[in-house]
Structure formats: C-alpha cells, structure tokens
Design a protein around this motif. Structure first.
Motif, short mmCIF file in Angstrom:
data_model
loop_
_atom_site.label_atom_id
_atom_site.label_comp_id
_atom_site.label_asym_id
_atom_site.label_seq_id
_atom_site.Cartn_x
_atom_site.Cartn_y
_atom_site.Cartn_z
N LEU A 11 0.81 -1.22 0.00
CA LEU A 11 0.00 0.00 0.00
C LEU A 11 0.84 1.28 0.00
O LEU A 11 0.30 2.37 -0.16
N LEU A 12 2.14 1.13 0.21
CA LEU A 12 3.01 2.31 0.28
C LEU A 12 3.57 2.67 -1.08
O LEU A 12 3.81 1.78 -1.89
N PRO A 13 3.81 3.92 -1.36
CA PRO A 13 3.49 5.08 -0.53
C PRO A 13 2.00 5.39 -0.56
O PRO A 13 1.33 5.15 -1.57
N LEU A 14 1.51 5.94 0.54
CA LEU A 14 0.10 6.30 0.62
C LEU A 14 -0.15 7.64 -0.07
O LEU A 14 0.68 8.54 0.00
N PRO A 15 -1.30 7.77 -0.69
CA PRO A 15 -1.69 9.11 -1.16
C PRO A 15 -1.81 10.03 0.06
O PRO A 15 -2.23 9.59 1.14
N ALA A 17 -3.98 12.23 0.96
CA ALA A 17 -5.32 12.26 1.56
C ALA A 17 -5.54 11.04 2.45
O ALA A 17 -6.10 11.15 3.54
N THR A 18 -5.08 9.88 2.01
CA THR A 18 -5.24 8.66 2.80
C THR A 18 -4.50 8.76 4.12
O THR A 18 -5.04 8.43 5.18
N PHE A 19 -3.25 9.24 4.08
CA PHE A 19 -2.47 9.38 5.31
C PHE A 19 -3.15 10.36 6.27
O PHE A 19 -3.26 10.10 7.47
N HIS A 20 -3.65 11.46 5.74
CA HIS A 20 -4.32 12.44 6.60
C HIS A 20 -5.60 11.88 7.21
O HIS A 20 -5.92 12.18 8.37
N ILE A 21 -6.33 11.09 6.46
CA ILE A 21 -7.55 10.47 7.01
C ILE A 21 -7.17 9.50 8.12
O ILE A 21 -7.81 9.48 9.18
N LEU A 22 -6.13 8.71 7.91
CA LEU A 22 -5.68 7.80 8.97
C LEU A 22 -5.29 8.59 10.21
O LEU A 22 -5.65 8.21 11.34
N LEU A 23 -4.56 9.69 10.04
CA LEU A 23 -4.16 10.52 11.19
C LEU A 23 -5.38 11.07 11.92
O LEU A 23 -5.39 11.16 13.15
N ALA A 24 -6.41 11.45 11.17
CA ALA A 24 -7.62 12.00 11.79
C ALA A 24 -8.33 10.97 12.65
O ALA A 24 -9.06 11.33 13.58
N GLU A 98 4.01 4.14 6.87
CA GLU A 98 4.13 5.37 6.08
C GLU A 98 4.92 6.43 6.84
O GLU A 98 5.74 7.14 6.26
N MET A 99 4.69 6.51 8.14
CA MET A 99 5.45 7.45 8.96
C MET A 99 6.95 7.12 8.92
O MET A 99 7.78 8.01 8.78
N GLN A 104 12.30 8.46 6.95
CA GLN A 104 13.53 8.08 6.25
C GLN A 104 13.83 9.07 5.12
O GLN A 104 14.98 9.45 4.92
N LEU A 105 12.81 9.50 4.40
CA LEU A 105 13.00 10.49 3.34
C LEU A 105 13.55 11.80 3.91
O LEU A 105 14.47 12.40 3.33
N VAL A 106 13.03 12.22 5.04
CA VAL A 106 13.51 13.46 5.67
C VAL A 106 14.96 13.28 6.12
O VAL A 106 15.79 14.17 5.90
N ARG A 107 15.28 12.12 6.70
CA ARG A 107 16.68 11.87 7.11
C ARG A 107 17.62 11.91 5.91
O ARG A 107 18.70 12.49 5.98
N LEU A 108 17.22 11.31 4.81
CA LEU A 108 18.06 11.32 3.60
C LEU A 108 18.25 12.74 3.07
O LEU A 108 19.36 13.12 2.67
#
Length: 119
Positions: A11-15, A17-24, A98-99, A104-108
């Motif tokens: 399922l990764l990477p998530l769109p 909108a999907t990640f934000h809905i999960l966070l909500a 996803e988090m 990892q992307l931010v670390r890179l």
C-alpha cells in the motif's frame, strides 16, 4: 494470501489524503465532516479535502481494511446518513509504516544538506 507485512508494503506510498484520514482517526472514531475539519485544522488550512475526495478515499480504505464503519445506535436527533469510521489495527500498521517511510526520506534529505526554508 500475503502476510500482513507484505500487505502493508503493497500500500506504500500512501496518497496524502489517505495518510491524513488515517491521522484523523488515530485518537477517536469520526464521521466524514469531522475528518474534513480535523485535516483542515491540523494542516492550518493547507489541505482541504472535498467531500468527493473524502468519500472516494473512505470507500477504498474500507475495502483495503484500513478503516471500518462503526456500528452504533443513533439517537433520534442524529442524521441517519452520517457514518462514523474508526482506524483498524491494519490501518494503524500502515500509518506507522508510512510514517517510517516519510521519516527516512527526511533523514536522507537532511544528510544531503537540504533544510526547509524559514519564513
């Protein structure tokens, strides 16, 4: 049948909108309009989900097993069309994956000397 870790990775990477809905839905079950309000508030208005985007995403997420509709008894004052959704354990696992991916992307990027611009 794939194992859960394989299903998570599929399922990764998530769109976004999907990640934000999960966070909500991490803290509590919410109905669609409450999800829209949470995303808008959490992003300082930078992301505004339309009803169409939200409900298409919700339908897909229910099918994927990321979220589930909460079966509950409604009072006479509540709109019977209003559906409330909760995060499933699989949805939590996908959100965590996803988090990790985004971290990892931010670390890179930081390792390459890239930093966010300051206002």
């Amino acid at each position: 049948m794939p194992t859960e870790p394989e299903r998570v990775d599929d399922l990764l990477p998530l769109p976004p909108a999907t990640f934000h809905i999960l966070l909500a839905l991490v803290d509590e079950p919410r109905h669609g309009y409450a999800i829209i309000q949470d995303v808008e508030a959490r992003t300082g208005g930078e992301l505004r989900l339309s009803a169409g985007t939200l409900y298409r995403s919700i339908a897909r997420m229910v099918e994927q097993g990321l979220i589930a509709e909460v079966a509950r008894r409604r009072t006479a004052a509540e709109d019977e069309r209003r559906r409330t959704y909760r995060l499933t354990p699989f949805g939590t696992a996908v959100a965590r994956a996803e988090m990790r991916r985004l971290s990892q992307l931010v670390r890179l990027a930081r390792a390459r000397g890239l930093t966010p611009e300051t206002a």
